[in-house]
Design a protein around this motif. Structure first.
Motif, short mmCIF file in Angstrom:
data_model
loop_
_atom_site.label_atom_id
_atom_site.label_comp_id
_atom_site.label_asym_id
_atom_site.label_seq_id
_atom_site.Cartn_x
_atom_site.Cartn_y
_atom_site.Cartn_z
N GLU A 34 0.83 -1.21 0.00
CA GLU A 34 0.00 0.00 0.00
C GLU A 34 0.87 1.26 0.00
OE1 GLU A 34 -3.69 2.08 0.01
OE2 GLU A 34 -3.13 0.02 -0.49
N VAL A 35 1.99 1.21 0.70
CA VAL A 35 2.91 2.35 0.76
C VAL A 35 3.52 2.61 -0.61
CG1 VAL A 35 5.13 3.11 1.75
CG2 VAL A 35 3.41 2.04 3.21
N TRP A 36 3.66 1.56 -1.42
CA TRP A 36 4.32 1.68 -2.72
C TRP A 36 3.35 1.58 -3.89
CZ3 TRP A 36 8.93 3.63 -2.87
CH2 TRP A 36 9.74 3.51 -1.74
N LYS A 37 2.07 1.86 -3.66
CA LYS A 37 1.11 1.72 -4.76
C LYS A 37 1.43 2.67 -5.91
CE LYS A 37 -2.52 4.63 -2.84
NZ LYS A 37 -3.87 4.65 -2.33
N HIS A 38 2.17 3.76 -5.65
CA HIS A 38 2.53 4.71 -6.70
C HIS A 38 3.82 4.32 -7.43
CE1 HIS A 38 -0.67 7.17 -5.28
NE2 HIS A 38 -0.16 7.16 -4.07
N LEU A 39 4.60 3.43 -6.81
CA LEU A 39 5.86 2.97 -7.42
C LEU A 39 6.16 1.55 -6.93
CD1 LEU A 39 8.29 3.71 -9.23
CD2 LEU A 39 9.40 4.66 -7.19
N PRO A 40 5.38 0.56 -7.39
CA PRO A 40 5.53 -0.81 -6.88
C PRO A 40 6.94 -1.38 -7.03
CG PRO A 40 3.56 -0.61 -8.25
CD PRO A 40 4.31 0.69 -8.37
N SER A 41 7.66 -0.96 -8.04
CA SER A 41 9.01 -1.51 -8.26
C SER A 41 9.99 -1.12 -7.16
CB SER A 41 9.54 -1.05 -9.62
OG SER A 41 9.68 0.36 -9.65
N ALA A 42 9.68 -0.12 -6.34
CA ALA A 42 10.59 0.32 -5.28
C ALA A 42 10.31 -0.37 -3.94
CB ALA A 42 10.50 1.83 -5.11
N ARG A 43 9.28 -1.18 -3.88
CA ARG A 43 8.92 -1.88 -2.64
C ARG A 43 10.08 -2.77 -2.20
NH1 ARG A 43 6.32 -6.85 -2.38
NH2 ARG A 43 5.65 -7.29 -0.27
N HIS A 44 10.37 -2.74 -0.90
CA HIS A 44 11.46 -3.55 -0.35
C HIS A 44 10.96 -4.99 -0.18
CE1 HIS A 44 13.74 0.08 1.54
NE2 HIS A 44 13.41 0.28 0.27
N THR A 45 11.68 -5.91 -0.78
CA THR A 45 11.32 -7.31 -0.65
C THR A 45 12.26 -8.06 0.28
OG1 THR A 45 12.60 -7.84 -2.63
CG2 THR A 45 10.24 -7.39 -2.93
N GLU A 46 13.40 -7.46 0.58
CA GLU A 46 14.39 -8.07 1.47
C GLU A 46 14.78 -7.07 2.55
OE1 GLU A 46 15.40 -11.21 1.06
OE2 GLU A 46 14.28 -11.43 -0.81
N LEU A 47 15.09 -7.57 3.73
CA LEU A 47 15.56 -6.71 4.81
C LEU A 47 16.81 -5.93 4.37
CD1 LEU A 47 15.15 -5.81 7.76
CD2 LEU A 47 16.65 -7.70 8.43
N ALA A 48 17.62 -6.54 3.53
CA ALA A 48 18.84 -5.88 3.05
C ALA A 48 18.51 -4.59 2.29
CB ALA A 48 19.64 -6.82 2.15
N ASP A 49 17.36 -4.53 1.61
CA ASP A 49 16.95 -3.30 0.92
C ASP A 49 16.77 -2.16 1.92
OD1 ASP A 49 16.75 -4.80 -1.47
OD2 ASP A 49 14.61 -5.19 -1.15
N THR A 50 16.10 -2.47 3.01
CA THR A 50 15.84 -1.45 4.04
C THR A 50 17.14 -1.08 4.75
OG1 THR A 50 13.65 -2.42 4.30
CG2 THR A 50 14.37 -0.85 5.99
N ARG A 51 17.97 -2.06 5.02
CA ARG A 51 19.25 -1.77 5.68
C ARG A 51 20.08 -0.82 4.81
NH1 ARG A 51 21.60 -3.87 9.81
NH2 ARG A 51 20.35 -5.76 9.84
N GLU A 52 20.10 -1.05 3.51
CA GLU A 52 20.85 -0.18 2.59
C GLU A 52 20.31 1.26 2.64
OE1 GLU A 52 21.21 0.27 -2.17
OE2 GLU A 52 21.47 -1.76 -1.38
N LEU A 53 19.00 1.40 2.66
CA LEU A 53 18.37 2.72 2.75
C LEU A 53 18.77 3.40 4.06
CD1 LEU A 53 16.17 4.68 1.49
CD2 LEU A 53 14.58 3.53 3.06
N VAL A 54 18.63 2.70 5.17
CA VAL A 54 18.97 3.27 6.47
C VAL A 54 20.45 3.62 6.53
CG1 VAL A 54 19.13 2.74 8.94
CG2 VAL A 54 17.03 2.22 7.68
N ASP A 55 21.31 2.77 5.99
CA ASP A 55 22.75 3.06 5.98
C ASP A 55 23.04 4.34 5.20
OD1 ASP A 55 23.31 0.84 7.51
OD2 ASP A 55 24.05 -0.38 5.84
N ARG A 56 22.32 4.56 4.11
CA ARG A 56 22.49 5.79 3.32
C ARG A 56 22.10 7.01 4.16
NH1 ARG A 56 19.96 4.22 -1.30
NH2 ARG A 56 18.01 5.19 -0.72
N TYR A 57 21.00 6.90 4.89
CA TYR A 57 20.59 8.02 5.74
C TYR A 57 21.58 8.24 6.89
CZ TYR A 57 16.16 7.80 3.24
OH TYR A 57 15.20 7.80 2.27
N LEU A 58 22.08 7.15 7.47
CA LEU A 58 23.06 7.30 8.55
C LEU A 58 24.34 7.95 8.05
CD1 LEU A 58 22.50 3.97 10.50
CD2 LEU A 58 21.84 6.29 11.20
N ALA A 59 24.75 7.64 6.82
CA ALA A 59 25.93 8.30 6.24
C ALA A 59 25.66 9.80 6.11
CB ALA A 59 26.26 7.69 4.88
N GLY A 60 24.45 10.17 5.72
CA GLY A 60 24.08 11.59 5.65
C GLY A 60 24.15 12.25 7.02
#
Length: 185
Positions: A34-60
């Motif tokens: 539901e969160v990705w109904k506007h861009l289904p291809s960006a939906r995280h399917t693996e925990l590693a996807d979310t970890r990569e996103l969070v790591d990018r924010y932590l680097a910022g």
């Protein structure tokens, strides 16, 4: 709005730097179709996807002293979403907000955007604030307009698997050609 090293408090939200403890809930948020109904291809399917996103924010956070926060309801501690200012290419602050469906339509994006504006300003970098979103995402479009951002660019969404997708850029001021290219490509 009050700030501390640990958190920023808005009227109803506690905004804090992501931690390892937040990862399961952040993954559930980013894996929700539901969160990705506007861009289904960006939906995280693996925990590693979310970890990569969070790591990018932590680097910022490390480089800029501020980046995307975890947003929680101050009264209950429940996850509302994520949002905040993320520096893009040293040229502009990307104002990001991704909320859980249960939080939609309640004004939380406005609280996050106001806090992001204040946090970006506190860095001393007088750079544009930009919200980049898909045209068919009515909720994000309304949130950007309510935040006082103006539509400054409309064009194809580069890299989107949907060839008909249209990207909109809203900003608090006109953007240079270099900044437009940074967000539009």
């Amino acid at each position: 709005m009050t700030h501390s090293i640990q958190a920023t408090l808005t009227e109803r939200l506690t905004l804090s730097r992501p931690t390892e403890r937040d990862l399961p809930e952040l993954h559930a948020l980013h894996a929700d179709p539901e969160v990705w109904k506007h861009l289904p291809s960006a939906r995280h399917t693996e925990l590693a996807d979310t970890r990569e996103l969070v790591d990018r924010y932590l680097a910022g956070w490390e480089v800029n002293g501020v980046d995307v926060w975890v947003a929680r309801d101050t009264a209950t501690g429940a996850l509302v979403g994520m949002g905040g200012p993320s520096l893009r290419g040293g040229r502009a602050w990307n104002i990001y907000y991704r909320l859980a469906p249960s939080a939609w339509g309640r004004g939380y994006a406005q609280e996050i955007v106001a806090a992001a504006r204040e946090a970006a300003s506190a860095t001393g970098r007088d750079l544009p604030l930009v919200a980049s979103l898909l045209e068919h995402n009515e909720g994000s479009r309304r949130a950007a307009r309510r935040a006082g951002l103006e539509l400054v660019w409309r064009g194809p969404d580069a890299g989107n698997p949907d060839p008909d997708a249209v990207r909109l850029l809203f900003a608090d001021r006109p953007l240079s050609e270099d900044t437009l290219r940074l967000f539009a490509s």
